[in-house]
Motif scaffolding. Sequence first.
Motif, mmCIF file in Angstrom:
data_model
loop_
_atom_site.group_PDB
_atom_site.id
_atom_site.type_symbol
_atom_site.label_atom_id
_atom_site.label_comp_id
_atom_site.label_asym_id
_atom_site.label_seq_id
_atom_site.Cartn_x
_atom_site.Cartn_y
_atom_site.Cartn_z
ATOM 1 N N LEU A 49 0.891 -1.522 -0.002
ATOM 2 C CA LEU A 49 0.020 -0.125 0.319
ATOM 3 C C LEU A 49 1.112 1.154 0.040
ATOM 4 O O LEU A 49 0.208 2.128 -0.576
ATOM 5 C CB LEU A 49 -0.795 0.115 1.045
ATOM 6 N N ILE A 50 1.948 1.362 0.091
ATOM 7 C CA ILE A 50 3.188 2.501 0.322
ATOM 8 C C ILE A 50 3.335 2.643 -0.907
ATOM 9 O O ILE A 50 2.876 3.743 -1.118
ATOM 10 C CB ILE A 50 4.289 2.316 1.620
ATOM 11 N N GLY A 51 3.701 1.454 -0.948
ATOM 12 C CA GLY A 51 4.592 1.942 -3.127
ATOM 13 C C GLY A 51 2.965 3.357 -4.026
ATOM 14 O O GLY A 51 2.942 3.674 -4.337
ATOM 15 N N ASN A 53 0.274 4.003 -2.613
ATOM 16 C CA ASN A 53 -0.561 5.443 -2.351
ATOM 17 C C ASN A 53 0.596 6.251 -2.321
ATOM 18 O O ASN A 53 0.146 7.589 -2.790
ATOM 19 C CB ASN A 53 -0.528 5.526 -0.770
ATOM 20 N N LEU A 54 2.214 5.592 -2.176
ATOM 21 C CA LEU A 54 2.942 7.449 -2.698
ATOM 22 C C LEU A 54 3.020 8.124 -4.469
ATOM 23 O O LEU A 54 2.846 9.093 -4.755
ATOM 24 C CB LEU A 54 4.059 6.732 -2.853
ATOM 25 N N SER A 57 -0.779 10.134 -4.090
ATOM 26 C CA SER A 57 -1.108 10.542 -3.592
ATOM 27 C C SER A 57 -1.039 11.817 -4.545
ATOM 28 O O SER A 57 -0.086 12.974 -5.121
ATOM 29 C CB SER A 57 0.123 10.868 -2.280
ATOM 30 N N GLU A 59 -3.517 16.027 -4.129
ATOM 31 C CA GLU A 59 -4.217 17.003 -2.595
ATOM 32 C C GLU A 59 -5.217 16.861 -2.871
ATOM 33 O O GLU A 59 -6.034 17.033 -3.862
ATOM 34 C CB GLU A 59 -3.117 18.460 -3.306
ATOM 35 N N SER A 91 -2.810 15.364 6.985
ATOM 36 C CA SER A 91 -2.483 17.278 6.866
ATOM 37 C C SER A 91 -0.605 15.958 5.950
ATOM 38 O O SER A 91 -0.104 16.534 4.578
ATOM 39 C CB SER A 91 -2.376 17.664 6.936
ATOM 40 N N GLN A 92 -0.226 14.595 6.745
ATOM 41 C CA GLN A 92 1.089 14.480 6.474
ATOM 42 C C GLN A 92 0.452 13.323 4.561
ATOM 43 O O GLN A 92 1.812 12.824 4.691
ATOM 44 C CB GLN A 92 1.725 13.855 7.729
ATOM 45 N N PHE A 93 -0.776 13.047 5.078
ATOM 46 C CA PHE A 93 -0.337 12.454 3.243
ATOM 47 C C PHE A 93 -1.291 13.057 2.234
ATOM 48 O O PHE A 93 -1.834 12.616 1.601
ATOM 49 C CB PHE A 93 -1.646 11.259 3.807
ATOM 50 N N GLY A 94 -1.148 14.136 2.999
ATOM 51 C CA GLY A 94 -1.468 15.201 1.354
ATOM 52 C C GLY A 94 -3.196 16.146 1.350
ATOM 53 O O GLY A 94 -3.440 16.051 0.370
ATOM 54 N N ALA A 95 -3.759 15.968 2.793
ATOM 55 C CA ALA A 95 -4.751 16.342 2.382
ATOM 56 C C ALA A 95 -4.999 17.989 3.065
ATOM 57 O O ALA A 95 -4.004 18.197 4.044
ATOM 58 C CB ALA A 95 -5.564 15.649 3.595
ATOM 59 N N LEU B 1 1.297 21.036 -1.971
ATOM 60 C CA LEU B 1 1.616 20.667 -0.560
ATOM 61 C C LEU B 1 3.969 20.037 -0.961
ATOM 62 O O LEU B 1 4.194 20.412 -2.238
ATOM 63 C CB LEU B 1 2.029 18.931 -0.882
ATOM 64 N N PRO B 47 7.564 16.061 6.691
ATOM 65 C CA PRO B 47 7.698 15.282 5.801
ATOM 66 C C PRO B 47 6.799 14.020 5.488
ATOM 67 O O PRO B 47 5.435 13.875 5.861
ATOM 68 C CB PRO B 47 8.804 14.186 6.635
ATOM 69 N N ILE B 50 4.003 8.600 3.316
ATOM 70 C CA ILE B 50 4.426 7.095 2.781
ATOM 71 C C ILE B 50 5.782 7.281 1.757
ATOM 72 O O ILE B 50 5.657 6.543 1.492
ATOM 73 C CB ILE B 50 3.206 8.050 1.486
ATOM 74 N N LEU B 54 8.560 4.035 2.557
ATOM 75 C CA LEU B 54 8.012 3.633 1.645
ATOM 76 C C LEU B 54 10.180 3.560 1.063
ATOM 77 O O LEU B 54 10.330 1.861 1.394
ATOM 78 C CB LEU B 54 8.211 3.850 -0.117
ATOM 79 N N GLN B 92 0.942 -5.432 3.987
ATOM 80 C CA GLN B 92 0.852 -4.645 3.709
ATOM 81 C C GLN B 92 1.529 -4.575 3.752
ATOM 82 O O GLN B 92 2.296 -3.329 2.641
ATOM 83 C CB GLN B 92 -0.149 -4.541 3.278
ATOM 84 N N PHE B 93 2.433 -3.945 5.227
ATOM 85 C CA PHE B 93 3.747 -3.156 4.885
ATOM 86 C C PHE B 93 4.765 -3.223 5.579
ATOM 87 O O PHE B 93 5.464 -3.160 5.501
ATOM 88 C CB PHE B 93 3.656 -2.077 6.179
#
Lengths: 348, 348
Positions: A49-51, A53-54, A57, A59, A91-95, B1, B47, B50, B54, B92-93
């Motif tokens: 999921l990290i890959g 989401n990156l 991602s 805004e 907000s750390q994930f771009g919201a 962002l 920072p 994500i 990763l 998943q991580f």
Amino acid sequence: LITIKDIAKQANISTGTVDRVLHNRGGVSEKTTRLVNKIIEHSGFKPNLIGRNLKLSKEYILVVLIPFSNEESPFWKYPKWGIEKAIKEVSQFGAKVNLRYFNQFDPKSFEKELVAILTLKDIDGLIISPHFVKESIKHKNLFKKLKVPYIFINTDLDGFNNASFVGQDSFKSGYLSAKLFDISQTRESTVLVMQTDRELEDHHILDSRVKGFKKYFEENSSSTLKIETLEVIKFGENITKDITKKLIKNNNIKGIFVPSIKINIVAEYLEKFEIEMDTVIGYDLSDDNLKYLKAGIITFVIGQEPLNQGYNSIKLMFDHLAHNMELKSKYISPIHVIVKENSEYYTQ
Amino acid sequence: LITIKDIAKQANISTGTVDRVLHNRGGVSEKTTRLVNKIIEHSGFKPNLIGRNLKLSKEYILVVLIPFSNEESPFWKYPKWGIEKAIKEVSQFGAKVNLRYFNQFDPKSFEKELVAILTLKDIDGLIISPHFVKESIKHKNLFKKLKVPYIFINTDLDGFNNASFVGQDSFKSGYLSAKLFDISQTRESTVLVMQTDRELEDHHILDSRVKGFKKYFEENSSSTLKIETLEVIKFGENITKDITKKLIKNNNIKGIFVPSIKINIVAEYLEKFEIEMDTVIGYDLSDDNLKYLKAGIITFVIGQEPLNQGYNSIKLMFDHLAHNMELKSKYISPIHVIVKENSEYYTQ
DNA sequence: CTGAAAGCGCTTACAG
DNA sequence: CTGAAAGCGCTTACAG
């Protein structure tokens, strides 16, 4: 851990093609599709999921509309804390979250903000407390025209196509309160239900709580308790006269139910006049209510995890937008029974 | 962002240097450090987690040791569900979780697994229920030698340097139970506390619950209730004779307290013999206990969110390992007061 | 003390 | 129908 790259290598194809199979994007030969699916199944591959989401991602812009809180009505400070906690995370994930307020005693202020928000451009989701039912219905057409999802928080309304609702089942909480009186109050005594006119009119929620309360006694005819109702104009010092008259007239009253956070006003009165009750029940663990719970004046407080209501409404919307999470139509908050001895677990 | 790249551009340096400042890795001139910090502060840069995750993602191996559950003692199935839910998420991580079991009625089976696990190589973290206190203390030296963090779940032990504990405060839950009897039971009547010999001996937790229960009545001398104790060999059909004798001898018993999930055995007895109590309290919302709660035979069930105990123990360990999250020394589960009318919010 | 480059796992626009 | 390549935001081993 196995990756899309490993699968591509095994199948002798590119990662792009694996991705196409993974998401059924089409344009892949049946043979390749079968091969890839076989490898996926065999290897127990789960996309990282990290890959994901990156790459995806972007805004997101969320707008929130809730009442502001003050000393007189502190309830909304708890959902607000939850919202602020969620804002930090998303907000750390771009919201970006735009938090707006109205005055819960002024329908006009609600209407003004509501119309402004519903006509905003370039936003991705809304979280709204439709506190004023009439005004919300008046602008139903604006809701209908919205192209972005919106979640109702705390107050629920039928007939809107909101993506979800986050809050308590008020009717059931009232029903439960009645049960607690029935369990703990002296047989044959009376429960006094206190409400305000304006609350009954404006507060959908308080109305439901009282309905649930009364329903319990309809359904449990074996109960020996009686009910009386007292309507006051507003919860403040002024209740002294009304309540005193009532208690003198009926000295069989051994329990008091206030279907709101305002139970502290009644508790203050009981303390001042040194009046003892079997059972006193109100809602929400404000600082004042906690104080009177600890002092033994309030018996039970009904909790609803207001902080989580705020927190969840934001997180759900964000996960829906950013991670395609399906929303349930309702996320019903628990109805917690809080006494002095477990209150520490419910403070926000 | 805003990103690390933007900052690098603004400061006319490389992203590597920004990263060094961000994490105080040293090897950066004071001038550059100041400049970067100024830009960070000014821009409100956070920072992106994500991107961070990763890059840092690696395979973590967790090992879990808990009792297995069966029909006779269903409690552990709830933490297990939570653990399985968490496993889905963390896998998943890039985490692998090795779930192992012992028989909660056989100290030998616990000891065998414990020793095997504590001497494993190449693992990153442990989650253990140190259910058998004596056996756990016996192998304290193995715990001390561990180079990886370990979390205790459900049962807490002093004097170990476990990274954290996840579970309820048993003493307080017993104290709270006593209060509920005091509130709801007829004045001057008696509460019967039922426990098993073997439970008292082996179950640290059940012992604490009874201690808390008794403490309440020591501290609240105004209570009009009396306490009697009944020890049974084991909760099963055999209790019929013991409890019947007790109830005939003292017909003032109006409440029963069982400090465990086994309250269903007593409820079954009460139903069969049509015996009415004011208040019946036990622990944990098993299917059986829910059934008797709904039937009105059990009055209160004390809840502790067992699913969340399992879920949180895994997630906390993973966040600690993968995201450097600091662990609190204790994560205390709430003590929920569950009645028929709010039970739906606490089923797992 | 600093930079350029590779790479974490995935997605996508482009070219064929 | 398929592949090669770029890139999301960050970290790090290497070179200087």
